[in-house]
Scaffold this active site. Structure first.
Site, PDB file in Angstrom:
ATOM      1  N   ASP A 149      10.503   0.254  -0.119  1.00 24.87           N
ATOM      2  CA  ASP A 149       9.731   0.575  -0.945  1.00 24.87           C
ATOM      3  C   ASP A 149      10.029   0.217  -2.085  1.00 24.87           C
ATOM      4  OD1 ASP A 149       7.417   0.507  -2.475  1.00 24.87           O
ATOM      5  OD2 ASP A 149       6.336   1.433  -0.357  1.00 24.87           O
ATOM      6  N   GLY A 201       5.225  -8.676  -3.978  1.00 22.06           N
ATOM      7  CA  GLY A 201       5.045 -10.083  -4.144  1.00 22.06           C
ATOM      8  C   GLY A 201       6.035 -10.423  -5.991  1.00 22.06           C
ATOM      9  N   ASP A 222      -1.245  -3.601  -2.758  1.00 21.58           N
ATOM     10  CA  ASP A 222      -1.566  -2.574  -1.358  1.00 21.58           C
ATOM     11  C   ASP A 222      -2.864  -3.064  -0.528  1.00 21.58           C
ATOM     12  OD1 ASP A 222       0.756  -1.662  -1.452  1.00 21.58           O
ATOM     13  OD2 ASP A 222      -0.100   0.255  -2.412  1.00 21.58           O
TER      14      ASP A 222
END
Length: 397
Positions: A149, A201, A222
């Site tokens: 992440d 993205g 999210d």
């Protein structure tokens, strides 16, 4: 996930082609990955006991046998690094190797979470400067899936962009290099660890993700358990179909089915859209409190089969007319899956022209959610669909 903000700056794609990494990793995720992730329900409170219970329930509810095999521990499992840089879990996770062994004993796979930055989204230890060390540790623990992440790496990216007078090229190269570094480290373990990029993205990861060794990549910021957010995310995937296929999948984020803030019709729309999109199906609900409707949605064999179809095609949008849209997905046996969506605030008629999708001589229709054959139809098929509802159909010649 808390604290995440996508970079709200324009980008210029850095051209990075597919590499030998893609070929070497292509046996992973032949179809979209399926499993369960701890974040949507447990968030930062997740414990070893919660994850073991989830593994038990994936077996007893039939989810494992339906294809949900990954049990993924998301953020906040991390403790501190010792003098040698080795990362230890915190007190809520006393022994990650034993946890992985328990998950594997159930016929399931073990997933974990980290970040290319110094900290995770929750402020825990990231992998910056320890990529090889962490990858080797994951392999020793028996990890099968890594969600990586972006999180705190966004701050230096913004600083670099500012230094370059708003030009994002260097910042995006920094990001891509960081994801590549972990991809190479995972490959070097010689353990098949599925690599999931979570960077919202930014800089079109569907174009460079395979080249850094990833099998899936987030295409959006999210999701949350609301109709508005789910549909915004799902319906913006229309142009990404060319980038999905065996071993490399677009990821519009996890499923919210069963978390309680949408209606049954809305959750069916959610599952239908994700199945048509050939999206990874990662449930995020409390498996101990699934209602019969939750189970009927998450365990629907035909919806899952559409998602897992071996042709590996992502649906494209046939048309959008105001609150109505029709999406089509070709299947390996020559059939076509069709989603007819009504996002309006009341029930409406939605029409499907069979000629437009290659059925000039007509088609035999099957309704997935009603589990009912609808017979032979030709020309225009019109259907009344409830508020926020869907008709998920399979058409055959």
């Amino acid at each position: 996930m808390v604290l995440r903000k996508a970079l709200l700056i324009p980008f210029v794609l850095l051209c990075i082609g597919e590499s030998s990494t893609l070929r070497a990793q292509s046996t992973l995720a032949a179809t979209p990955p399926m499993g369960w992730n701890s974040w949507n329900h447990f968030a930062e409170h997740v414990t070893d006991a919660d994850v073991r219970t989830a593994a038990d329930l994936m077996v007893s509810t039939g989810m494992r046998d339906a294809g949900y095999v990954y049990v993924n521990v998301d953020d906040t499992w991390q403790g501190t690094r010792d003098a040698n840089g080795e990362l230890h879990p915190n007190s809520r996770f006393p022994d990650m190797k034993k946890l992985g062994d328990y998950i594997h004993s159930k016929g399931l796979k073990f997933g974990i979470y980290s970040s290319p930055g110094p900290k995770t989204c929750g402020g825990y230890e990231g992998s910056l400067g320890h990529e090889v060390q962490d990858a080797q540790m994951y392999a020793r623990w028996g990890v099968d899936f890594l969600k990586y992440d972006l999180c705190s790496m966004q701050d230096p990216m913004r600083e670099l962009t500012a230094k370059n007078n708003g030009n994002t090229d260097a910042a995006f190269k920094m990001m891509i290099d960081a994801f590549r570094k972990m991809g190479d480290a995972l490959k070097a373990t010689n353990r098949p660890i599925l690599y999931s990029l979570c960077q919202y993205g930014i800089a079109e990861p569907w174009k460079w993700g395979p080249g850094v060794g990833a099998q899936m990549w987030r295409t959006t910021d999210d999701i949350n358990d609301t109709w508005g957010r789910m549909t915004i995310i799902g319906l913006e995937q229309a142009d990404l179909a060319p980038f999905a296929g065996s071993g490399h999948w677009n990821d519009p984020d996890m499923l919210e089915v069963g978390n309680g803030h949408m209606t049954t019709d809305e959750y069916r729309t959610h599952m239908s859209l994700w199945a048509l999109l050939a999206a990874p199906l990662l449930a995020g609900n409390d498996l101990s409190k699934m209602s019969p409707d939750d189970k009927s949605i998450l365990l629907n064999k035909e919806a899952i089969a559409i998602d897992q179809d071996s042709l590996g095609k992502q649906a494209t949008r046939l048309y959008q007319r105001g609150d109505f849209s029709v999406w089509t997905k070709p299947l390996a046996d020559g059939r076509v899956a069709v989603g007819m969506f009504n996002t309006a605030l009341d029930s409406r008629d939605v029409a499907l022209d069979l000629n437009q999708i290659g059925f000039a001589q007509g088609a035999t229709l099957h309704d997935v959610w009603e589990n009912k054959d609808l017979g032979r139809r030709t020309g225009i098929y019109s259907r009344n669909i409830s508020k926020h509802g869907v008709a998920l159909l399979i058409l055959s010649r």
